[in-house]
Design a protein around this motif. Sequence first.
Motif, short mmCIF file in Angstrom:
data_model
loop_
_atom_site.label_atom_id
_atom_site.label_comp_id
_atom_site.label_asym_id
_atom_site.label_seq_id
_atom_site.Cartn_x
_atom_site.Cartn_y
_atom_site.Cartn_z
N GLY A 132 -22.85 -31.53 8.77
CA GLY A 132 -21.84 -31.98 7.81
C GLY A 132 -21.51 -30.93 6.77
N THR A 133 -22.52 -30.31 6.17
CA THR A 133 -22.28 -29.32 5.12
C THR A 133 -21.58 -28.07 5.63
OG1 THR A 133 -24.14 -30.13 3.80
CG2 THR A 133 -23.37 -27.88 3.38
N PRO A 134 -22.07 -27.42 6.71
CA PRO A 134 -21.34 -26.23 7.19
C PRO A 134 -19.92 -26.54 7.65
CG PRO A 134 -23.12 -26.82 8.70
CD PRO A 134 -23.33 -27.60 7.46
N VAL A 135 -19.71 -27.70 8.27
CA VAL A 135 -18.35 -28.07 8.68
C VAL A 135 -17.47 -28.28 7.45
CG1 VAL A 135 -16.98 -29.91 9.74
CG2 VAL A 135 -18.98 -29.00 10.92
N ALA A 136 -18.02 -28.88 6.39
CA ALA A 136 -17.25 -29.07 5.15
C ALA A 136 -16.88 -27.73 4.53
CB ALA A 136 -18.05 -29.92 4.17
N ALA A 318 -16.51 -35.30 1.61
CA ALA A 318 -16.49 -35.92 2.94
C ALA A 318 -17.78 -35.64 3.69
CB ALA A 318 -15.30 -35.40 3.73
N GLY A 319 -18.33 -34.43 3.55
CA GLY A 319 -19.60 -34.12 4.19
C GLY A 319 -20.72 -35.00 3.70
N ALA A 320 -20.74 -35.23 2.38
CA ALA A 320 -21.77 -36.10 1.82
C ALA A 320 -21.58 -37.55 2.28
CB ALA A 320 -21.73 -36.03 0.29
N ALA A 321 -20.32 -38.00 2.33
CA ALA A 321 -20.04 -39.36 2.78
C ALA A 321 -20.42 -39.54 4.24
CB ALA A 321 -18.55 -39.68 2.58
N MET A 372 -11.03 -34.57 9.10
CA MET A 372 -11.35 -33.33 9.80
C MET A 372 -12.84 -33.03 9.75
SD MET A 372 -9.22 -29.81 9.92
CE MET A 372 -9.71 -28.87 8.51
N VAL A 373 -13.47 -33.22 8.60
CA VAL A 373 -14.91 -32.98 8.49
C VAL A 373 -15.67 -33.94 9.40
CG1 VAL A 373 -16.89 -33.16 6.95
CG2 VAL A 373 -14.84 -31.98 6.18
N THR A 374 -15.31 -35.21 9.37
CA THR A 374 -16.02 -36.22 10.16
C THR A 374 -15.85 -35.98 11.65
OG1 THR A 374 -15.65 -37.84 8.40
CG2 THR A 374 -16.29 -38.68 10.56
N ALA A 375 -14.61 -35.82 12.09
CA ALA A 375 -14.36 -35.64 13.52
C ALA A 375 -14.94 -34.33 14.03
CB ALA A 375 -12.86 -35.69 13.79
N THR A 376 -14.83 -33.28 13.24
CA THR A 376 -15.37 -31.98 13.68
C THR A 376 -16.89 -32.03 13.78
OG1 THR A 376 -13.52 -30.81 12.63
CG2 THR A 376 -15.47 -29.51 13.19
N ALA A 377 -17.55 -32.55 12.75
CA ALA A 377 -19.01 -32.65 12.79
C ALA A 377 -19.48 -33.53 13.93
CB ALA A 377 -19.53 -33.18 11.45
N THR A 378 -18.75 -34.60 14.21
CA THR A 378 -19.14 -35.51 15.29
C THR A 378 -18.94 -34.88 16.65
OG1 THR A 378 -18.54 -37.42 13.92
CG2 THR A 378 -18.78 -37.80 16.28
N VAL A 379 -17.77 -34.27 16.86
CA VAL A 379 -17.48 -33.69 18.16
C VAL A 379 -18.41 -32.52 18.46
CG1 VAL A 379 -15.74 -31.97 17.54
CG2 VAL A 379 -15.56 -33.15 19.71
N VAL A 380 -18.76 -31.76 17.44
CA VAL A 380 -19.67 -30.63 17.64
C VAL A 380 -21.11 -31.12 17.78
CG1 VAL A 380 -20.55 -28.48 16.65
CG2 VAL A 380 -18.13 -29.03 16.45
#
Length: 489
Positions: A132-136, A318-321, A372-380
């Motif tokens: 979450g943090t690096p993607v954010a 968003a990363g924290a959420a 974008m943060v949520t979907a990217t972190a999830t897909v990765v």
Amino acid sequence: MTAAIRRRLALLVSVAGAMIVALDGTVLMVAQPSLQRDFDASVAQVQWTSTAYLLAVAALLVVAGRLGDRYGHSRMLFVGVLGFAAASAGIALAPGVGWVMALRAVQGVFGALLQPATLALLRLAYPADRLGTPVAIRTSAIGVAAAAGPVLGGVLVAHLGWRAVFWINVPVALAIAALTLGVRVPVPSRTGTQRLNLAGAALLATVLAVLVHTLSGIPAHGWTTSPTWLGLVAVAGVAVVFVGHERRTAHPIVAPTVARSVPVMASAAVLLVTTAGMFGALFVATFFFQDVLGLGPLASGLRALPLTALMVLGAPVAGAALSRYGPRRTAIFGTVLVVLGTGGLSQLGSAGSWAVTGVAFAVLGAGFATVMVTATATVVGEAPPGYAGVIGGLKQTAMNVGPALGIAVGAGMMLLRPSAAEARTAGITPAMSSSATAPTLMVLAGLAALALLPASLLPTQPVHRVRRDTAAPDDHDIHTVDQPEGSAG
């Protein structure tokens, strides 16, 4: 080199690679008028300096990710940034607009190589529950680059000419390549052969290239013309052939384990639809500002500044959420914000529009950062072992096709008006009006709302799986990996 340093270096390279691509796109928009005057080029030729790049990138992202899974993502990133630098230098030296168009396509090929690699490096360097943090950080950096592009481009073009916009890529790309030499992440575990299916790669590239080309032509042709319908029929036909080929072959481009991953496909769908809604809204709003309100490019950009600001500031939140509430609730909340922001822009022509549109842009930016943060972190984070590159390519493909779809919907609705149809027949670009803008933006808000369905399919809890190929090993573990995915050297 400690594990923490390796992760930070991978993050730095990932962020820098993503920023150079984002910066290049926004800087070019400022340079195009000067390029047109310098070469006495037509509007269509100037448009192709963007279209050629977009077609190459969209067509090759998934294939490039597949190559990264086979040969190593550090290698793909290294080759990608070096090729990007070489193509940029070639464009800066181009003697004519034809050379610029051709070299922009070459630049797109290398851009496709580096983009999935930037995400895959994060996938290999960080545990899934710490993405979450690096993607954010990466998302915020992209927002900064996109916002800085027009300003940097304006300064460069004003003082050094349009060629400087491409020269600036060269030292930056070379610096990224040098940093890539130091990246060390573990080799992802592989299941079965990694042979590249050339026929499948060609079919997929054809589907995506024809799709993007067709969508890009809708603002000029409309939805009901022969070029649009022929293009869509061609996309459907080649897509059927591609799906049939993928089912029969022993080495599909998109492996069944990827295609059956609900979090991966749902995340890509969320990104596709929300980017369509947002970029379609930005397209409509920009033309409204300039055609109806008579604002210049800079004044129009300032109107949209709250969007960029909230993208940058909202990404860490968003990363924290995401870590606290999980992908499903965070993505749904972000999608609702995107819908509200897009719908709020329908008040562009109302009294006090400065305040109204400022709030709408801010809500839109916060929502898109969250999505974008949520979907990217999830897909990765959900990438099956050995397929981080393919999944990164799928994510980037959604981010490239989505804007083309949104702009096609927005411009296509404007062209459905009788006055717009008459103007198009006469060869005149139809101007937008306040009465036509509001319903178009509401349709785009409805398009973004479709993302609520795939968002509801995302996991309810953050991913806490820490696989061997996901986390960077500690110092004493690095020697147990068969061979670290090193540089291109």
